[in-house]
Motif scaffolding. Sequence first.
Motif, PDB file in Angstrom:
ATOM      1  N   ALA A   1      18.543  -8.384  -0.391  1.00  0.00           N
ATOM      2  CA  ALA A   1      19.337  -9.593  -0.575  1.00  0.00           C
ATOM      3  C   ALA A   1      19.941 -10.050   0.758  1.00  0.00           C
ATOM      4  N   PRO A   2      20.093 -11.350   0.960  1.00  0.00           N
ATOM      5  CA  PRO A   2      20.681 -11.861   2.211  1.00  0.00           C
ATOM      6  C   PRO A   2      22.169 -11.518   2.277  1.00  0.00           C
ATOM      7  N   PRO A   3      22.710 -11.285   3.459  1.00  0.00           N
ATOM      8  CA  PRO A   3      24.114 -10.869   3.591  1.00  0.00           C
ATOM      9  C   PRO A   3      25.130 -11.876   3.082  1.00  0.00           C
ATOM     10  N   GLU A   4      24.832 -13.186   3.197  1.00  0.00           N
ATOM     11  CA  GLU A   4      25.818 -14.183   2.760  1.00  0.00           C
ATOM     12  C   GLU A   4      26.042 -14.156   1.248  1.00  0.00           C
ATOM     13  N   LEU A   5      25.124 -13.542   0.530  1.00  0.00           N
ATOM     14  CA  LEU A   5      25.253 -13.423  -0.914  1.00  0.00           C
ATOM     15  C   LEU A   5      26.542 -12.702  -1.297  1.00  0.00           C
ATOM     16  N   PHE A   6      26.985 -11.757  -0.466  1.00  0.00           N
ATOM     17  CA  PHE A   6      28.159 -10.957  -0.778  1.00  0.00           C
ATOM     18  C   PHE A   6      29.471 -11.680  -0.479  1.00  0.00           C
ATOM     19  N   GLU A   7      29.396 -12.809   0.214  1.00  0.00           N
ATOM     20  CA  GLU A   7      30.598 -13.550   0.576  1.00  0.00           C
ATOM     21  C   GLU A   7      30.720 -14.877  -0.150  1.00  0.00           C
ATOM     22  N   ASP A   8      29.602 -15.393  -0.616  1.00  0.00           N
ATOM     23  CA  ASP A   8      29.591 -16.730  -1.222  1.00  0.00           C
ATOM     24  C   ASP A   8      29.072 -16.620  -2.650  1.00  0.00           C
TER      25      ASP A   8
ATOM     26  N   PHE B   1      12.515 -15.009   0.837  1.00  0.00           N
ATOM     27  CA  PHE B   1      12.880 -13.751   1.484  1.00  0.00           C
ATOM     28  C   PHE B   1      12.177 -13.613   2.841  1.00  0.00           C
ATOM     29  N   GLU B   2      10.907 -13.960   2.874  1.00  0.00           N
ATOM     30  CA  GLU B   2      10.135 -13.824   4.105  1.00  0.00           C
ATOM     31  C   GLU B   2      10.674 -14.745   5.196  1.00  0.00           C
ATOM     32  N   ALA B   3      11.153 -15.919   4.798  1.00  0.00           N
ATOM     33  CA  ALA B   3      11.704 -16.855   5.779  1.00  0.00           C
ATOM     34  C   ALA B   3      12.954 -16.290   6.443  1.00  0.00           C
ATOM     35  N   ARG B   4      13.644 -15.405   5.730  1.00  0.00           N
ATOM     36  CA  ARG B   4      14.843 -14.769   6.273  1.00  0.00           C
ATOM     37  C   ARG B   4      14.537 -13.399   6.857  1.00  0.00           C
TER      38      ARG B   4
ATOM     39  N   HIS C   1      29.394  -7.097 -10.329  1.00  0.00           N
ATOM     40  CA  HIS C   1      29.889  -7.882 -11.462  1.00  0.00           C
ATOM     41  C   HIS C   1      30.659  -9.101 -10.964  1.00  0.00           C
ATOM     42  N   GLU C   2      31.470  -8.908  -9.930  1.00  0.00           N
ATOM     43  CA  GLU C   2      32.225 -10.027  -9.356  1.00  0.00           C
ATOM     44  C   GLU C   2      31.329 -10.924  -8.516  1.00  0.00           C
ATOM     45  N   ILE C   3      30.427 -10.308  -7.758  1.00  0.00           N
ATOM     46  CA  ILE C   3      29.542 -11.084  -6.896  1.00  0.00           C
ATOM     47  C   ILE C   3      28.700 -12.064  -7.703  1.00  0.00           C
TER      48      ILE C   3
END
Length: 206
Positions: A177-184, A153-156, A106-108
């Motif tokens: 999901a890419p990891p940076e999604l959880f920080e940014d 997604f495939e590029a990552r 919800h916050e992310i």
Amino acid sequence: MPALGAYRETRAAGGDFAAALQAMSDGAAAGRDSTRQLQAKVGRAARLGPRSIGVLDAGATSCCLILQTLASSLQGRLTSMGRVEPADSGPGRSHRMKNEFANELHEIFERFGPISLRRMFGGHGVFHDGRMFGLVAGGRLYLKADAQSVAFFEARQLGPFEYLRRGKAARLSYYEAPPELFEDRDEAALWARRAWEAALRSGRSK
């Protein structure tokens, strides 16, 4: 149709009939609300011409009410039979939803928009405006992808969600999901929007 697309999407993701019916009800509500900006072309409302803009379509509203009643009735019946947990079942609910990981979404996704979560065979479907765009399973978040967005997604080198079906490996069109999604939060909104648009395209194709 948003309602039918939401139902099929939920079932494809492993949701049971009750979860799919609830998703269908939410999809119908989204479809109903979308008619507010349309001008009626058929039926009695067509006589109003431009004045019909801003008024919800009667047929869409009726279908939404029927589905909402069915979903609510089924949920109540299953709860009374002990087949599902009530909406608020205390601190032990689903092991605090995988250590509250699902709740953190919800916050992310706060810059993307409001989301809701529904349990699905040990995981959770992530919904926005009645349409499923994400999946939480095994402590990981997966996002909806299609032919137009899978390249991101495939590029990552982010792989798809896989599970066993009748002893054989099967996969859904949801990618990790890419990891940076959880920080940014801006990145989270960007990836969520891509997944949401893929979900919308999937619904239109059906």
